[in-house]
Scaffold this motif. Sequence first.
Motif, short mmCIF file in Angstrom:
data_model
loop_
_atom_site.label_atom_id
_atom_site.label_comp_id
_atom_site.label_asym_id
_atom_site.label_seq_id
_atom_site.Cartn_x
_atom_site.Cartn_y
_atom_site.Cartn_z
N GLY A 38 0.79 -1.22 0.00
CA GLY A 38 0.00 0.00 0.00
C GLY A 38 0.82 1.27 0.00
N ALA A 39 2.13 1.15 -0.17
CA ALA A 39 3.00 2.32 -0.08
C ALA A 39 2.86 3.25 -1.28
CB ALA A 39 4.46 1.89 0.06
N GLN A 40 3.30 4.49 -1.12
CA GLN A 40 3.39 5.47 -2.19
C GLN A 40 4.80 6.06 -2.19
OE1 GLN A 40 0.15 8.06 -1.03
NE2 GLN A 40 -1.28 7.04 -2.41
N GLY A 41 5.14 6.74 -3.27
CA GLY A 41 6.47 7.31 -3.37
C GLY A 41 6.67 8.51 -2.46
N ILE A 42 7.92 8.69 -2.02
CA ILE A 42 8.28 9.85 -1.20
C ILE A 42 9.53 10.48 -1.81
CG2 ILE A 42 9.03 10.67 1.06
CD1 ILE A 42 7.65 8.29 2.32
N LEU A 43 9.45 11.79 -2.09
CA LEU A 43 10.59 12.55 -2.56
C LEU A 43 11.05 13.43 -1.39
CD1 LEU A 43 12.36 13.15 -5.04
CD2 LEU A 43 10.77 14.98 -5.64
N SER A 44 12.23 13.15 -0.88
CA SER A 44 12.73 13.81 0.32
C SER A 44 13.94 14.67 0.00
CB SER A 44 13.10 12.75 1.37
OG SER A 44 13.72 13.33 2.49
N GLY A 45 14.05 15.77 0.74
CA GLY A 45 15.22 16.64 0.58
C GLY A 45 14.99 17.83 -0.32
N LEU A 46 13.74 18.14 -0.65
CA LEU A 46 13.44 19.29 -1.50
C LEU A 46 13.80 20.59 -0.78
CD1 LEU A 46 9.95 18.15 -2.81
CD2 LEU A 46 11.88 18.75 -4.29
N THR A 47 14.44 21.50 -1.49
CA THR A 47 14.74 22.84 -0.99
C THR A 47 14.42 23.85 -2.09
OG1 THR A 47 17.03 23.03 -1.78
CG2 THR A 47 16.68 21.84 0.30
N SER A 48 14.56 25.12 -1.76
CA SER A 48 14.32 26.16 -2.77
C SER A 48 15.37 26.13 -3.87
CB SER A 48 14.29 27.55 -2.11
OG SER A 48 15.51 27.80 -1.44
N ALA A 49 16.47 25.42 -3.66
CA ALA A 49 17.52 25.31 -4.68
C ALA A 49 17.32 24.11 -5.61
CB ALA A 49 18.88 25.21 -4.00
N THR A 50 16.34 23.25 -5.31
CA THR A 50 16.11 22.06 -6.14
C THR A 50 15.71 22.46 -7.55
OG1 THR A 50 15.38 20.78 -4.22
CG2 THR A 50 14.74 19.96 -6.38
N ASP A 51 16.32 21.81 -8.54
CA ASP A 51 15.99 22.11 -9.93
C ASP A 51 15.56 20.83 -10.65
OD1 ASP A 51 18.37 20.74 -10.45
OD2 ASP A 51 19.53 22.58 -10.77
N ARG A 52 15.21 20.97 -11.92
CA ARG A 52 14.71 19.84 -12.71
C ARG A 52 15.77 18.75 -12.84
NH1 ARG A 52 13.67 21.00 -17.94
NH2 ARG A 52 11.73 19.83 -18.19
N GLU A 53 17.02 19.16 -12.95
CA GLU A 53 18.10 18.18 -13.06
C GLU A 53 18.17 17.30 -11.80
OE1 GLU A 53 18.98 21.37 -15.98
OE2 GLU A 53 18.34 21.33 -13.88
N ASP A 54 18.06 17.93 -10.64
CA ASP A 54 18.09 17.17 -9.38
C ASP A 54 16.95 16.16 -9.32
OD1 ASP A 54 20.27 18.67 -8.45
OD2 ASP A 54 18.97 20.16 -7.51
N ILE A 55 15.77 16.59 -9.74
CA ILE A 55 14.60 15.70 -9.69
C ILE A 55 14.78 14.53 -10.65
CG2 ILE A 55 12.12 15.55 -10.17
CD1 ILE A 55 11.91 18.46 -9.18
N ALA A 56 15.29 14.81 -11.84
CA ALA A 56 15.51 13.75 -12.83
C ALA A 56 16.52 12.73 -12.30
CB ALA A 56 15.99 14.35 -14.14
N ARG A 57 17.59 13.24 -11.70
CA ARG A 57 18.60 12.33 -11.16
C ARG A 57 18.02 11.49 -10.02
NH1 ARG A 57 24.96 13.31 -10.06
NH2 ARG A 57 25.34 11.51 -8.71
N ALA A 58 17.23 12.11 -9.16
CA ALA A 58 16.62 11.38 -8.05
C ALA A 58 15.71 10.27 -8.56
CB ALA A 58 15.85 12.33 -7.16
N ALA A 59 15.05 10.48 -9.69
CA ALA A 59 14.17 9.46 -10.25
C ALA A 59 14.96 8.21 -10.62
CB ALA A 59 13.42 10.00 -11.46
#
Length: 498
Positions: free
Chosen positions: A348-369
């Motif tokens: 029953g789990a769902q995804g969690i994206l942790s460590g978001l800050t105001s400096a997070t960009d699209r590149e960071d999100i893509a790498r985290a994926a």
Amino acid sequence: MPVVAGVDSSTQSCKVEIRDLHDGSLLGSGSAPHPPAFPPRSEQDPAAWWTALKAALVTARNDAGVSRTDIIALAVDGQCHGLVALDAADQVVRPAKLWNDTTSAPQLERLKRLIGAPEWIRAVGSLPTAAFTLSKIAWLAENEPAHYRRLRHVLLPHDWLTWKLSGRHVTDRSEASGTGYYSAAESRYLPEFLVHVDAERDWADALPEVVDASTAVGTVSGTASTELDLSPGTLVGPGGGDQHAAALGLGIVPGDVVYTFGTSGVVFTTSDTPVFDLTGMVDGVADMTDGYLPLVSTLNAARVTDTFARILGVDHDGLAKLALDAAGGSGLVLAAFLDGERKPNRPGAQGILSGLTSATDREDIARAAFEGVILGLVSGERQLNAAGVRTGGRLIATGGGARSAAYTQLLADLTGREVLVADAPEASARGACVQAAAIASDRPVREVLRAWAPATRSVATPRPGSGTVRETAADRYAVLAGWDALDTPATDSPGTTA
């Protein structure tokens, strides 16, 4: 010219390869899609698999330029676990429940309490999840009693295709060991576990015969010969599971470790001795020879990056470029449990994206994926090692995701090792060809595996400075995803939710 055919019937499609019997060279290939299926209720009509097999075989045969008399043997590997229920007339009772159908999670937890998690692991080599067949039988009995009353034969997806080819209800060790009621170490079914579903049924008559991997189950039936345009004497192998066939196709030996990035994610190696991991994370299943294939399989892999490509509005190449352009060390970590998870067992789990800050960009999100998928498997390899399994040999990446530079480069960064790919883009279909060649030439599967082992080439090495990022990312992921709590034996309590 004698040739063999290998069939890989996966969740998404059917792929067929035709190879020369003597040297294993690829002569032709074909594929056809299966209907889409998604958790939590993931089901397919087995008839669609047969339709896809027929189409893929025609394409492969035309591509190879061979006739019906040239194909002297074939074998089928398929998506593991699942449930195909047949009645007394061998008619499909209802759509097949697939491995990634998680609706039987409540039944699984009840069975775990009745059997006992440590006892189950010691008996079958794995702590079953909702993917395993036993929980799906229990689901059928509880939720669809009319269909359950019609049940006379319990088959797995690849078993059903082998039955369509040969007319026999058979399976092999690799697939039987993923049911939850078969001991690979003792080579026998465990009807005492099925009694927890139904104490009145004679389960011995319902289960397929387990056939040795190097032995033909027979020849194609008259109906199959006509529908597939095959010679009546064409031999049929017992087949096996998809990852197990991939191990044959890749030619791996003990110590090698394979990372598979497909619909699911899998990290595995091969072993001559059985593995019993009392944390429940390692599945100590059998392989398609006489050995074992200890593995950790995650529910979420390539679909995670598919999802993030859609969210970020890019294609797969665009997502890979964003990920590779990311500096690393952003602290962004993804627990990629988008469709629940099975390792750890959290349906029953769902995804969690942790460590978001105001400096997070699209590149960071893509790498985290990408890293969210990879780190789940890196954690799996660590668990293999903790269970006493060696993985210090070659690291081979396979599956559709292995064609992405982001998956392979970030895998190298996160493991600190060279990443290889094999000259076997469809490793599972290739492995099915290995088995078909073994039965056609009356040789052990292991002998053909060694003779046909494909060449490998390096596609990625760790980038400078990746060591510091590697340790930080792995530790943060272990805490977020719950892998840091896996140093104790499995208990009878239900899986928690991320």
